[in-house]
Design a protein around this motif. Sequence first.
Motif, mmCIF file in Angstrom:
data_model
loop_
_atom_site.group_PDB
_atom_site.id
_atom_site.type_symbol
_atom_site.label_atom_id
_atom_site.label_comp_id
_atom_site.label_asym_id
_atom_site.label_seq_id
_atom_site.Cartn_x
_atom_site.Cartn_y
_atom_site.Cartn_z
ATOM 1 N N HIS A 77 0.874 -1.173 0.000
ATOM 2 C CA HIS A 77 0.000 0.000 0.000
ATOM 3 C C HIS A 77 0.907 1.217 0.000
ATOM 4 C CE1 HIS A 77 -3.200 2.536 2.317
ATOM 5 N NE2 HIS A 77 -3.158 2.833 1.031
ATOM 6 N N HIS B 52 -2.553 6.848 -4.527
ATOM 7 C CA HIS B 52 -2.329 5.595 -3.814
ATOM 8 C C HIS B 52 -2.272 4.450 -4.822
ATOM 9 C CE1 HIS B 52 -3.757 6.887 0.409
ATOM 10 N NE2 HIS B 52 -3.521 7.977 -0.311
ATOM 11 N N GLU C 262 -6.977 -0.197 -0.652
ATOM 12 C CA GLU C 262 -6.080 -0.577 0.445
ATOM 13 C C GLU C 262 -6.377 0.250 1.702
ATOM 14 O OE1 GLU C 262 -4.087 -3.176 -0.055
ATOM 15 O OE2 GLU C 262 -4.798 -3.233 -2.124
ATOM 16 N N CYS C 263 -6.680 1.539 1.522
ATOM 17 C CA CYS C 263 -7.073 2.378 2.662
ATOM 18 C C CYS C 263 -8.345 1.824 3.287
ATOM 19 C CB CYS C 263 -7.317 3.828 2.231
ATOM 20 S SG CYS C 263 -5.823 4.802 2.030
ATOM 21 N N CYS D 217 -9.235 4.659 -2.403
ATOM 22 C CA CYS D 217 -8.233 3.579 -2.358
ATOM 23 C C CYS D 217 -8.753 2.337 -1.652
ATOM 24 C CB CYS D 217 -6.970 4.106 -1.669
ATOM 25 S SG CYS D 217 -5.721 2.840 -1.394
HETATM 26 ZN ZN LIG Z 1 -4.545 4.058 0.163
#
Ligand SMILES: [Zn+2]
Length: 207
Positions: free
Chosen positions: A30, A38, A195-196, A193
């Motif tokens: 990430h 990102h 991953e966030c 994002c």
């Molecule tokens: Zn992210």
Amino acid sequence: MAGAPGVQLIPSPEEVMQILQRTGAFREGHFVYPNGKHTAHYFQMPLAFRYYDTARVLAVALSRKFRIDRDIASQLPKVSIISPSSGGIPVAFGVRDALNAEQIYWAEKEEGKRMFRQYVNQGEINPCIIVDDIIRSGHAIQETVELVRSLGAPIIGCGAIVRFTSAPDQIAGVPIKSLAEFDEKYYDTAAACVECFAGAAEEHVRF
Ligand SMILES: [Zn+2]
């Protein structure tokens, strides 16, 4: 890969990605870029070129993609290998060695402009093969094409170890050769994002 015969082959895209992953040149995670974007992937190609063996395997493989092109093969060794930036220099030296090409040039950014060293003159540059470690947007290659053409040299080939699929697949009328293609996805903001959203710890990285 066992000994010299392995060097004769062009590794598959999967094998190339494995080499990049093993050397740290390709990471999954990430990542946040300085421009705030990102992504779940990060390439730092010089990490693969710090090892002589992997540098050689990658450069020889790319050189073979050029050598099987009859138009290029017929012009060797009176060819220039050109790198758009410092990241492409080890690729350029490896490809030059494998093709036994006569010249190498690399461009540098000075005051925002891509240029060669002083005293590189019109008519001195052989027909060119432009090589880079990675082609992300194609802007560096495009600027290098314009630089080379301004010095009167034709472009006969272009290639990189990795090309993002969002980049052009041909330039100046020649196809861009690569050992692996990668479908990179950026998220413009943290809110977009994945991953966030998943709560993954982020690493801040440079381009
Ligand atoms: Zn992210």
